[in-house]
Design an enzyme around this catalytic site. Structure first.
Site, PDB file in Angstrom:
ATOM      1  CD1 TRP A 149      -3.162 -57.597  28.575  1.00 36.85           C
ATOM      2  CD2 TRP A 149      -1.260 -58.753  28.604  1.00 36.85           C
ATOM      3  NE1 TRP A 149      -2.379 -57.076  29.567  1.00 36.85           N
ATOM      4  CE2 TRP A 149      -1.206 -57.767  29.598  1.00 36.85           C
ATOM      5  CE3 TRP A 149      -0.160 -59.609  28.439  1.00 36.85           C
ATOM      6  CZ2 TRP A 149      -0.118 -57.606  30.435  1.00 36.85           C
ATOM      7  CZ3 TRP A 149       0.924 -59.456  29.270  1.00 36.85           C
ATOM      8  CH2 TRP A 149       0.941 -58.460  30.258  1.00 36.85           C
ATOM      9  CG  ASN A 150      -1.086 -62.624  31.712  1.00 33.88           C
ATOM     10  OD1 ASN A 150      -2.235 -62.233  31.746  1.00 33.88           O
ATOM     11  ND2 ASN A 150      -0.547 -63.267  32.698  1.00 33.88           N
ATOM     12  N   GLY A 226      -8.219 -61.184  35.475  1.00 33.80           N
ATOM     13  CA  GLY A 226      -7.745 -59.834  35.165  1.00 33.80           C
ATOM     14  C   GLY A 226      -7.351 -59.140  36.447  1.00 33.80           C
ATOM     15  N   GLY A 227      -7.366 -57.815  36.434  1.00 35.31           N
ATOM     16  CA  GLY A 227      -6.955 -57.052  37.604  1.00 35.31           C
ATOM     17  C   GLY A 227      -8.117 -56.777  38.558  1.00 35.31           C
ATOM     18  CG  LEU A 249      -9.236 -60.898  40.844  1.00 33.62           C
ATOM     19  CD1 LEU A 249      -9.891 -59.977  41.849  1.00 33.62           C
ATOM     20  CD2 LEU A 249      -9.777 -60.665  39.449  1.00 33.62           C
ATOM     21  CB  CYS A 282      -1.675 -63.813  38.061  1.00 30.64           C
ATOM     22  SG  CYS A 282      -1.721 -65.530  37.578  1.00 30.64           S
ATOM     23  CD  GLU A 380      -0.645 -57.938  39.377  1.00 36.92           C
ATOM     24  OE1 GLU A 380      -1.649 -57.279  39.046  1.00 36.92           O
ATOM     25  OE2 GLU A 380      -0.588 -59.174  39.287  1.00 36.92           O
TER      26      GLU A 380
HETATM   27  P1  NAD Z   1      -7.620 -56.127  32.956  1.00 37.33           P
HETATM   28  O1  NAD Z   1      -8.331 -56.351  34.231  1.00 37.33           O
HETATM   29  O2  NAD Z   1      -7.318 -54.747  32.520  1.00 37.33           O
HETATM   30  O3  NAD Z   1      -8.422 -56.784  31.726  1.00 37.33           O
HETATM   31  C1  NAD Z   1      -8.843 -58.137  31.762  1.00 37.33           C
HETATM   32  C2  NAD Z   1     -10.000 -58.318  30.781  1.00 37.33           C
HETATM   33  O4  NAD Z   1     -11.135 -57.597  31.245  1.00 37.33           O
HETATM   34  C3  NAD Z   1      -9.716 -57.822  29.363  1.00 37.33           C
HETATM   35  O5  NAD Z   1     -10.255 -58.750  28.444  1.00 37.33           O
HETATM   36  C4  NAD Z   1     -10.487 -56.505  29.321  1.00 37.33           C
HETATM   37  O6  NAD Z   1     -10.890 -56.115  28.032  1.00 37.33           O
HETATM   38  C5  NAD Z   1     -11.689 -56.837  30.182  1.00 37.33           C
HETATM   39  N1  NAD Z   1     -12.400 -55.672  30.707  1.00 37.33           N
HETATM   40  C6  NAD Z   1     -11.925 -54.412  30.886  1.00 37.33           C
HETATM   41  N2  NAD Z   1     -12.885 -53.616  31.410  1.00 37.33           N
HETATM   42  C7  NAD Z   1     -13.989 -54.377  31.566  1.00 37.33           C
HETATM   43  C8  NAD Z   1     -15.298 -54.147  32.080  1.00 37.33           C
HETATM   44  N3  NAD Z   1     -15.662 -52.948  32.526  1.00 37.33           N
HETATM   45  N4  NAD Z   1     -16.166 -55.178  32.118  1.00 37.33           N
HETATM   46  C9  NAD Z   1     -15.793 -56.402  31.687  1.00 37.33           C
HETATM   47  N5  NAD Z   1     -14.580 -56.694  31.181  1.00 37.33           N
HETATM   48  C10 NAD Z   1     -13.676 -55.693  31.131  1.00 37.33           C
HETATM   49  O7  NAD Z   1      -6.287 -56.989  33.080  1.00 37.33           O
HETATM   50  P2  NAD Z   1      -4.999 -56.946  32.157  1.00 37.33           P
HETATM   51  O8  NAD Z   1      -4.239 -55.703  32.426  1.00 37.33           O
HETATM   52  O9  NAD Z   1      -5.360 -57.298  30.760  1.00 37.33           O
HETATM   53  O10 NAD Z   1      -4.205 -58.207  32.785  1.00 37.33           O
HETATM   54  C11 NAD Z   1      -3.393 -58.115  33.888  1.00 37.33           C
HETATM   55  C12 NAD Z   1      -4.125 -58.499  35.167  1.00 37.33           C
HETATM   56  O11 NAD Z   1      -4.612 -59.845  35.091  1.00 37.33           O
HETATM   57  C13 NAD Z   1      -3.162 -58.490  36.326  1.00 37.33           C
HETATM   58  O12 NAD Z   1      -3.735 -57.910  37.465  1.00 37.33           O
HETATM   59  C14 NAD Z   1      -2.888 -59.965  36.566  1.00 37.33           C
HETATM   60  O13 NAD Z   1      -2.413 -60.298  37.824  1.00 37.33           O
HETATM   61  C15 NAD Z   1      -4.207 -60.572  36.250  1.00 37.33           C
HETATM   62  N6  NAD Z   1      -4.048 -62.008  35.984  1.00 37.33           N
HETATM   63  C16 NAD Z   1      -4.518 -62.929  36.891  1.00 37.33           C
HETATM   64  C17 NAD Z   1      -4.339 -64.287  36.672  1.00 37.33           C
HETATM   65  C18 NAD Z   1      -4.851 -65.338  37.629  1.00 37.33           C
HETATM   66  O14 NAD Z   1      -5.064 -66.465  37.211  1.00 37.33           O
HETATM   67  N7  NAD Z   1      -5.039 -65.048  38.892  1.00 37.33           N
HETATM   68  C19 NAD Z   1      -3.693 -64.711  35.526  1.00 37.33           C
HETATM   69  C20 NAD Z   1      -3.230 -63.765  34.637  1.00 37.33           C
HETATM   70  C21 NAD Z   1      -3.429 -62.420  34.880  1.00 37.33           C
END
Ligand code: NAD
Length: 488
Positions: A149-150, A226-227, A249, A282, A380
């Site tokens: 979302w961010n 994502g995470g 991540l 991130c 984190e």
């Molecule tokens: P998240 O991992 O919970 O979700 C990310 C996305 O994955 C969402 O769209 C979610 O719906 C989807 N998702 C969830 N379960 C899934 C599954 N089983 N299969 C496929 N997709 C699935 O992350 P969050 O809490 O929304 O965001 C925060 C995380 O993102 C933090 O760890 C942050 O550091 C990371 N992040 C990384 C960067 C980067 O460029 N390295 C940038 C921004 C955020």
């Protein structure tokens, strides 16, 4: 109440279900979002496949693809204000940052527009006199892009722009938290003139939408941000189809300040590194590693500044720290701070949610000098929480900095040029910022090691990563093929 729609095959629709989106600044529901379930995911992937195979896209020249991306870049710039307002409304990210960031997102589309017809193949000086061999770079295929979302507009641009420049088609799954800016982006994309199905934008929850998309048998590549826990699911999902993956991540990035640093500049950079975007970044510089020679003076100045940060409504241009996107992040911060306190860490400022409506958490600084095992040093937060460690020697600073399973970003503040070079070499991270922090550009690759993932976004390499290489052999001799039982 505002209503949003998904975008599949060039058409807008409501999705299999609808879900509520809450304003993080007030906690109240302000919009209804389309929830994609497996039927919608399948339709989106089918549309991407049809577009990938159709001559309108498959037969389009790279130069023409670039022109469409230039048009898209202009449209993003023209609509920056509405996109920024929606991102602020739906995620709580302050308008000051969303306005600046979205104007810059247009530059990512422009960069890859220019690159589209510079993705070149090669001719090989092959070791056989009667052969000509070329390498063709062809699009990798159907890309599933999944974003958190961010900064969704930014994190999706670094996937959509290089993928389309390379000739792929994309299904973008926006986060279920704060998807409004991505669904509005789909309306803007629709005006750029791309053939239907080249980009499809859906949103929904992990198991019913994300997992279906990333395990879909027609998907060739999964680009995920994502995470780390979700990333493990994504890699398992993609294994079903042996699709390639790129993973951006999280991080627990070190911010190292030596005694010869310009203190005022380093304090400002640290404020930006951890409190900008309310720490929901991130690359957040969430571990301050400070020389013992200046620790007290630095922390005094940092605390003064942290306590004078303007906390308020995200749509006010004066606000510097807005709400966190979800209530769940407040609970995570409270739990982690309690566990760190139990491990001996000391909260210097902040440390508890603000007593007001919305998901507000103040800038927080925790001294971990006496608590090397505090969980706030390894987990984190994705919130405005800074953990502090201190050092006596350069070797110790480097050892503390690299003592993490993540490896995304790092910052070093020193005026000593040779030390800066030694640190650049020694830091295990995908990005090293020296005497600056939180700088990005479409020209520079972005990505990490270890639990921060693999693959790079931004720069030329990223466009190449959306291609696959085909070797083409042409025999130039008219003589009969020699011994058919021997490999040539
Ligand atoms: P998240 O991992 O919970 O979700 C990310 C996305 O994955 C969402 O769209 C979610 O719906 C989807 N998702 C969830 N379960 C899934 C599954 N089983 N299969 C496929 N997709 C699935 O992350 P969050 O809490 O929304 O965001 C925060 C995380 O993102 C933090 O760890 C942050 O550091 C990371 N992040 C990384 C960067 C980067 O460029 N390295 C940038 C921004 C955020």
């Amino acid at each position: 109440m505002q209503q949003f729609q998904q975008y599949i095959g060039g058409g807008f629709s409501d999705g299999s279900a609808r879900f509520e989106s809450r304003d993080p600044a007030t906690g109240s529901v302000w919009a209804m979002m389309p929830e994609a379930k497996s039927a919608d995911v399948n339709a989106a992937v089918d549309a991407a496949e049809a577009a990938f195979l159709a001559p309108e896209w498959a037969g389009m020249t790279a130069t023409a693809r670039g022109k469409l991306l230039y048009r898209l870049a202009d449209l993003v710039a023209e609509n920056a204000q509405i996109l920024a307002q929606l991102e602020t409304r739906d995620t709580g990210k302050i308008i000051r940052e969303t306005s600046a960031q979205i104007a810059y997102v247009a530059e990512y589309y422009r960069y890859y527009a220019g690159l589209a017809d510079k993705i070149e193949g090669a001719h090989l000086p092959i070791d056989k006199p009667d052969m000509e061999v070329w390498l063709r770079r062809e699009p990798v295929g159907i890309v599933a892009a999944v974003v958190p979302w961010n900064s969704q507009l930014f994190l999706s641009a670094v996937k959509i722009a290089p993928a389309l420049a390379a000739g792929c088609t994309v299904v973008l799954k926006a986060s279920e938290d704060g998807p409004a800016p991505m669904l509005e982006f789909a309306r803007i994309f629709d005006q750029a003139g791309f053939p239907a199905g080249v980009l499809n934008v859906i949103t929904g929850f992990g198991p019913e939408c994300g997992a279906v998309l990333t395990s879909h048998p027609k998907v060739d590549h999964v680009a995920f941000t994502g995470g780390p826990d979700t990333a493990r699911h994504v890699v398992r999902n993609s294994a079903e189809n042996l699709a390639s993956t790129s993973l951006e991540l999280g991080g627990k990035s070190p911010f190292i300040v030596f005694e010869d640093a310009d203190i005022e500049s380093a304090v400002n950079a640290q404020i930006s590194g951890i409190f900008a975007a309310s720490g929901q970044s991130c690359v957040a510089g969430s571990r301050l590693i400070i020389s013992n020679k200046i620790k007290d003076a630095f922390l005094t100045r940092l605390t003064e500044k942290a306590e004078s940060v303007v906390i308020g409504s995200p749509d006010d241009m004066a606000t510097e720290v807005g709400p966190l996107c979800t209530e769940g992040q407040i609970r995570t911060a409270v739990d982690l701070i309690a566990a760190s306190d139990a491990a001996g860490a000391k909260v210097i400022t902040g440390g508890a949610p603000l007593d007001r409506d919305g998901n507000y958490f103040p800038p927080t600084v925790i001294d971990c000098s006496e608590a090397p095992n505090a969980p706030c040093l390894t987990n984190e937060f994705f919130g405005p929480v800074l953990s502090v460690l201190s050092f006596d020697s350069e070797a110790e600073a480097l050892q503390l900095a690299n003592d993490t399973k993540f490896g995304l970003a790092s910052g070093v503040f020193t005026k000593d040029l040779t030390r800066a070079h030694r640190m650049m070499r020694g830091l295990r991270a995908g990005i090293v910022w020296v005497n600056t922090y939180r700088a990005v550009s479409p020209i520079a690759p972005f990505g990490g090691h270890g639990l921060s993932g693999y693959g790079r976004e931004g720069g030329l390499q990223s466009a190449l990563d959306y291609t696959k290489v085909k070797a083409v052999w042409l025999r130039t001799s008219d003589d009969p093929i020699p011994d058919p039982f021997v490999m040539r």
